[in-house]
Design a protein around this motif. Structure first.
Motif, short mmCIF file in Angstrom:
data_model
loop_
_atom_site.label_atom_id
_atom_site.label_comp_id
_atom_site.label_asym_id
_atom_site.label_seq_id
_atom_site.Cartn_x
_atom_site.Cartn_y
_atom_site.Cartn_z
N THR A 175 0.76 -1.19 0.05
CA THR A 175 -0.14 0.09 -0.04
C THR A 175 0.86 1.32 -0.12
O THR A 175 1.89 1.52 0.53
N ALA A 176 0.48 2.36 -0.83
CA ALA A 176 1.11 3.38 -0.86
C ALA A 176 0.91 4.54 0.43
O ALA A 176 -0.11 4.25 1.09
N ALA A 177 1.79 5.27 0.68
CA ALA A 177 1.52 6.11 1.66
C ALA A 177 0.49 7.25 1.30
O ALA A 177 0.48 7.35 0.17
N ASP A 178 0.01 8.02 1.90
CA ASP A 178 -0.67 9.18 1.71
C ASP A 178 0.20 9.93 0.84
O ASP A 178 1.14 10.47 1.58
N ASP A 179 -0.38 10.58 -0.26
CA ASP A 179 0.63 11.39 -0.90
C ASP A 179 0.88 12.75 -0.54
O ASP A 179 2.00 13.44 -0.43
N GLY A 180 -0.23 13.56 0.09
CA GLY A 180 -0.05 14.57 0.73
C GLY A 180 0.82 14.58 1.98
O GLY A 180 1.69 15.50 2.05
N LEU A 181 0.71 13.75 2.97
CA LEU A 181 1.49 13.59 3.86
C LEU A 181 2.86 13.25 3.70
O LEU A 181 3.96 13.65 4.10
N LEU A 182 3.16 12.41 2.58
CA LEU A 182 4.63 12.12 1.93
C LEU A 182 5.34 13.22 1.73
O LEU A 182 6.36 13.47 1.85
N HIS A 183 4.43 14.20 0.83
CA HIS A 183 5.30 15.45 0.56
C HIS A 183 5.00 16.71 1.37
O HIS A 183 5.46 17.79 0.78
N THR A 184 4.48 16.61 2.53
CA THR A 184 4.69 17.64 3.72
C THR A 184 5.29 17.22 4.61
O THR A 184 6.48 17.53 5.08
N ILE A 185 4.92 16.14 5.32
CA ILE A 185 5.67 15.77 6.50
C ILE A 185 7.05 15.06 6.10
O ILE A 185 7.93 15.26 6.60
N GLY A 186 6.73 14.43 5.07
CA GLY A 186 8.15 13.62 4.67
C GLY A 186 9.02 14.32 3.49
O GLY A 186 10.00 13.58 2.94
N LYS A 187 8.60 15.78 3.36
CA LYS A 187 9.36 16.24 2.60
C LYS A 187 10.93 16.26 2.86
O LYS A 187 11.12 16.37 4.10
N ASP A 188 11.71 16.43 1.86
CA ASP A 188 13.47 16.50 1.94
C ASP A 188 13.92 15.07 2.72
O ASP A 188 15.06 15.40 3.00
N MET A 189 12.93 14.13 2.78
CA MET A 189 13.55 12.90 3.44
C MET A 189 13.82 11.86 2.42
O MET A 189 13.30 12.00 1.19
N ILE A 190 14.72 10.98 2.80
CA ILE A 190 14.78 9.98 1.64
C ILE A 190 13.34 8.98 1.70
O ILE A 190 12.89 8.88 2.89
N HIS A 191 12.91 8.64 0.54
CA HIS A 191 11.68 7.83 0.36
C HIS A 191 12.26 6.27 -0.08
O HIS A 191 13.10 6.51 -0.75
N GLY A 192 11.41 5.38 0.40
CA GLY A 192 11.67 4.13 -0.07
C GLY A 192 10.63 3.17 0.27
O GLY A 192 9.80 3.46 1.13
N ILE A 193 10.56 1.86 -0.29
CA ILE A 193 9.80 0.96 0.16
C ILE A 193 10.03 0.46 1.56
O ILE A 193 11.36 -0.09 1.63
N THR A 194 9.16 0.33 2.50
CA THR A 194 9.51 -0.25 3.74
C THR A 194 8.94 -1.60 3.91
O THR A 194 7.76 -1.86 3.75
N ILE A 195 9.60 -2.76 4.11
CA ILE A 195 9.14 -4.09 4.54
C ILE A 195 8.80 -4.20 5.89
O ILE A 195 9.46 -3.78 6.99
N THR A 196 7.68 -4.63 6.13
CA THR A 196 6.86 -5.19 7.49
C THR A 196 6.83 -6.62 7.55
O THR A 196 6.36 -7.19 6.85
N ALA A 197 7.93 -6.79 8.64
CA ALA A 197 8.05 -8.34 9.00
C ALA A 197 7.20 -8.69 10.19
O ALA A 197 6.70 -7.84 11.10
N PRO A 198 6.79 -9.94 10.13
CA PRO A 198 6.03 -10.51 11.12
C PRO A 198 6.90 -10.82 12.60
O PRO A 198 6.35 -11.53 13.58
N GLY A 199 8.05 -10.69 12.62
CA GLY A 199 8.91 -10.81 13.41
C GLY A 199 9.99 -10.00 13.59
O GLY A 199 10.19 -9.53 12.46
N PHE A 200 11.13 -10.15 14.55
CA PHE A 200 12.17 -9.18 14.78
C PHE A 200 13.54 -10.28 14.37
O PHE A 200 14.43 -9.54 13.89
#
Length: 286
Positions: A175-200
């Motif tokens: 699922t994609a991030a909300d585009d508005g939040l990505l380019h306001t809160i997340g502006k100037d940050m590195i962007h990328g796909i984050t994997i969510t794992a079911p354990g550590f």
């Protein structure tokens, strides 16, 4: 139709079952953190704290940053907890607790996760504050929900499934991030796909004593690239947050404090400083 008492459990004091919150307790801007102790590390920057509540691992502080009302809430670890938190947050704003009916006018929350994560790309140093452009779930949460994908999400997920085709027992979702939040809160940050794992441990490619069934999981992860998209980091909540936010009509963004380099086998010696930097950046931008 009324929602049954067993499907939506309301405590005798009128609060929602796990979070112990009343309708009206939460702001429309919510910051989630995994660690209950981190709630106070966020709210200490509030100009005013309205109230504090806690039950189990779910600690909530609501207050004001300037004139903006903000809630910070701990989720605990994992998408099983995200399932609880997001359904109960949604019920608090979109279900009438008196009639047990869905409200005719729905509220869309802005939900920003501030969490810790490990980088899987060698060019992302420890101390980086990274915004997740997509959440890629390797857990089973979204097998239980109807989850509609956009054409862009579907194309990218098809490529992911091809790349991870050897993992026959895993059904990834994306699922994609909300585009508005990505380019306001997340502006100037590195962007990328984050994997969510079911354990550590093994689900994130770590080896301690138990033998891993997937060899060189980190190498498999960081070798994925499609056009401008690559997998940048690993953690345990983002994909569930993004998927449930979309299903329920909310906006979500995950901000990751990179504390480890999984390819260099390093962990930061100042993790609290990195997390504090991420908290300050988010609060300045909400």
């Amino acid at each position: 139709m009324k929602i049954s008492e067993s499907d939506l459990i309301i405590n005798p004091d009128g609060s929602i079952y796990h979070l112990n919150l009343l309708p009206g307790d939460i702001a429309e801007t919510i910051i989630t953190v995994g660690d209950p102790d981190r709630v106070g590390e966020v709210s200490k920057y509030f100009d005013q704290i309205e109230f504090k509540k806690g039950k189990r691992e779910f600690v909530t502080h609501t207050g004001y940053v300037g004139k903006k009302r903000v809630t910070v809430l701990s989720t605990g670890i994992g998408t099983d907890n995200i399932d609880i938190v997001f359904n109960e947050l949604d019920a608090l704003v979109n279900v009438d607790f008196e009639t047990r009916e869905i409200k005719k006018s729905l509220t869309s929350l802005n939900i920003i996760r501030v969490g810790t994560s490990g980088a899987v790309q060698p060019d992302i140093p420890m101390g980086t504050i990274l915004a997740s452009s997509y959440g890629l779930g390797m857990d089973a949460l979204m097998n239980y929900y109807v989850h509609q994908l956009s054409p862009d999400e579907q194309l990218l997920l098809d490529d992911v499934k091809t790349h991870f085709g050897q993992l026959k027992h895993i059904n990834p979702y994306l699922t994609a991030a909300d585009d508005g939040l990505l380019h306001t809160i997340g502006k100037d940050m590195i962007h990328g796909i984050t994997i969510t794992a079911p354990g550590f441990y093994a689900p994130q490619g770590r080896i301690v004593r138990a033998k891993n069934s997937v060899t060189d999981f980190i190498g498999l992860i960081n070798s994925f690239q499609r056009n401008q998209h690559r997998i940048t980091n690993l953690e345990m909540e983002t994909a569930g947050i993004y998927a449930l936010a979309k299903v329920l009509g909310h906006k979500a963004l995950s901000i990751n404090a990179i504390l480890a380099s999984r390819v260099k086998f390093e962990f930061s010696n100042e993790p609290n400083k990195i997390v504090e930097q991420a908290i300050k950046m988010v609060l300045e931008r909400v």
